[in-house]
Write a protein that holds these residues in place. Structure first.
Motif, PDB file in Angstrom:
ATOM      1  N   VAL A 145       0.813  -1.222   0.000  1.00  0.00           N
ATOM      2  CA  VAL A 145       0.000   0.000   0.000  1.00  0.00           C
ATOM      3  C   VAL A 145       0.843   1.267   0.000  1.00  0.00           C
ATOM      4  N   VAL A 146       2.160   1.117   0.173  1.00  0.00           N
ATOM      5  CA  VAL A 146       3.065   2.273   0.191  1.00  0.00           C
ATOM      6  C   VAL A 146       4.070   2.130  -0.948  1.00  0.00           C
ATOM      7  N   PRO A 147       4.236   3.147  -1.790  1.00  0.00           N
ATOM      8  CA  PRO A 147       5.234   3.096  -2.856  1.00  0.00           C
ATOM      9  C   PRO A 147       6.633   2.893  -2.281  1.00  0.00           C
ATOM     10  N   ARG A 148       7.486   2.212  -3.037  1.00  0.00           N
ATOM     11  CA  ARG A 148       8.830   1.887  -2.557  1.00  0.00           C
ATOM     12  C   ARG A 148       9.595   3.135  -2.101  1.00  0.00           C
ATOM     13  N   ALA A 149       9.448   4.243  -2.821  1.00  0.00           N
ATOM     14  CA  ALA A 149      10.180   5.459  -2.479  1.00  0.00           C
ATOM     15  C   ALA A 149       9.741   6.046  -1.140  1.00  0.00           C
TER      16      ALA A 149
END
Length: 423
Positions: A145-149
């Motif tokens: 649910v959270v982008p890698r960046a």
């Protein structure tokens, strides 16, 4: 480190969306934060039931703490496989309801007049089983649910939520125990898990996410998770550092409430307020961890944080005399300890995300949790045994020294940023 191209479960454009506008992350964060507040109530209330209501000693406190942690040793590795096979948010929902029901047994038993140390140990064990699955599923949901960046920022936000719970939970627990009794105070934790289950149900993540594509046997899949953890130098040494620290931390916490109640004569409300004041340090640590890691390097910062956390734990043995002086010493010690521990936590969790493909997150988290928390019951028993044999103060001091020495794993492993050390 060779980069592994994996899907994060979110659109690439999500990198530019602030975490506060990421609905699924906000729901995950809110549910985990609420349940952690409730859990902090039980962290204080359950030992108080044992000490104040049932007259437990150091060894009994160690056994009670061990019962809550031994499920990680027994079920941690299989839980990782199942979390990778099943929709992770569904696992969170089921576990939230299960933990609520298990904890509800304590006030029911108190009303029925059948409360005992054996029953408390059983409740701690059953709730611990659900906690194993929920813990691994929640960690495995984060990169979906959270982008890698934004993973470090996301982990920092989760740690802030944990720190807030550590600030508010003990104070709420102390007040509830003083006003309603320790068994009734545990109702708050049961309700918090129901809230967590509801929020988890609203998380949007593809139903296929969190299911392993492999159709190997459970043993082979467990082995794949173990290879992913111990086959990489950085992840291996970070895991062993965490495990060593957790062993001694559980030896410390197994007898801490007994020390505060019996040796320092703190009332439940004062005890809760003292632990809450100390936990403010964790909130500060969560807020500055990323900046400290960027300034000094993640490896050196993590090693320093472990040393500071262990040394700070030792300071509680200096408490004594007037209640006000004791409260000041304990609160200061806990504040410094939690500041350092949250700095370490914010920096160490993203290491596994950076070095692991998405489809292995459940098993990697399970391997790490089993290694780390599998030692927790042994640490709790060691703390209880040392408290009985050598005295509670000696047990607390030895645990703090041991916790600080866990940093040797990071020094020996020459641990640096995950992006540059993958072997």
């Amino acid at each position: 480190m060779g980069r592994v191209k994996v899907s994060s479960g979110v659109a690439p454009s999500a990198d530019s969306v602030p975490l506060r506008r990421n609905r699924s992350f906000v729901l995950l964060w809110a549910g985990q934060s609420v349940s952690l507040v409730g859990s902090q109530v039980t962290v204080v209330a359950l030992p108080l039931v044992a000490v104040v209501t049932l007259g437990a000693g150091a060894w009994e406190m160690g056994v009670l703490a061990a019962c809550g942690r031994v499920p990680y040793l027994l079920f941690g590795l299989p839980a990782g496989v199942w979390v990778d096979r099943l929709p992770r948010k569904r696992v969170l929902v089921v576990c939230g309801v299960g933990q609520a029901v298990a904890l509800g047994v304590v006030p029911a038993a108190a009303v029925g007049g059948v409360l005992s140390l054996g029953l408390l140990a059983g409740v701690a064990f059953v709730a611990g089983v659900f906690a194993v699955f929920a813990d691994i599923a929640a960690l495995a949901l984060v990169p979906l649910v959270v982008p890698r960046a934004q993973l470090t920022a996301g982990q920092g936000a989760l740690e802030v939520g944990q720190s807030v719970s550590q600030v508010s939970g003990p104070a709420v627990a102390g007040w509830l125990v003083q006003a309603l009794s320790a068994p009734v105070a545990i109702v708050a934790d049961a309700l918090s898990f129901l809230v967590s289950a509801v929020t988890a149900g609203g998380i949007r993540v593809p139903e296929s996410a969190g299911r392993a594509v492999e159709r190997d046997s459970m043993a082979r899949q467990i082995a794949a998770g173990a290879r992913a953890v111990f086959g990489k130098r950085v992840l291996r040494h970070v895991t062993l550092c965490t495990a060593t620290h957790i062993f001694f931390y559980n030896a410390f916490t197994a007898v801490l409430v007994l020390y505060l109640v019996r040796d320092l004569a703190l009332s439940p409300s004062v005890l809760g307020a003292t632990l809450s004041a100390g936990a403010v340090g964790g909130l500060a640590g969560s807020a500055v961890a990323a900046r400290l890691g960027a300034r000094f390097g993640s490896g050196p910062t993590m090693a320093a944080a472990i040393v500071v956390a262990g040394a700070a734990s030792c300071l509680v043995v200096a408490a004594g005399g007037a209640v006000a002086a004791s409260v000041a010493v304990v609160a200061g010690s806990q504040a410094l300890m939690w500041f350092a521990m949250q700095v370490y936590n914010v920096l160490q969790v993203p290491v596994r995300y950076a070095l692991t493909p998405d489809h292995l997150h459940g098993r990697v988290n399970a391997t790490i949790r089993t290694t780390v928390w599998g030692l927790a019951p042994l640490g709790a028993l060691a703390g209880g045994l040392a408290g009985d044999a050598l005295g509670v103060r000696v047990s607390l001091l030895g645990a703090g020294i041991g916790a600080a020495m866990a940093a040797l794993w990071l020094v020996l492993g020459r641990t640096g940023p995950a992006s540059s050390c993958a072997r």
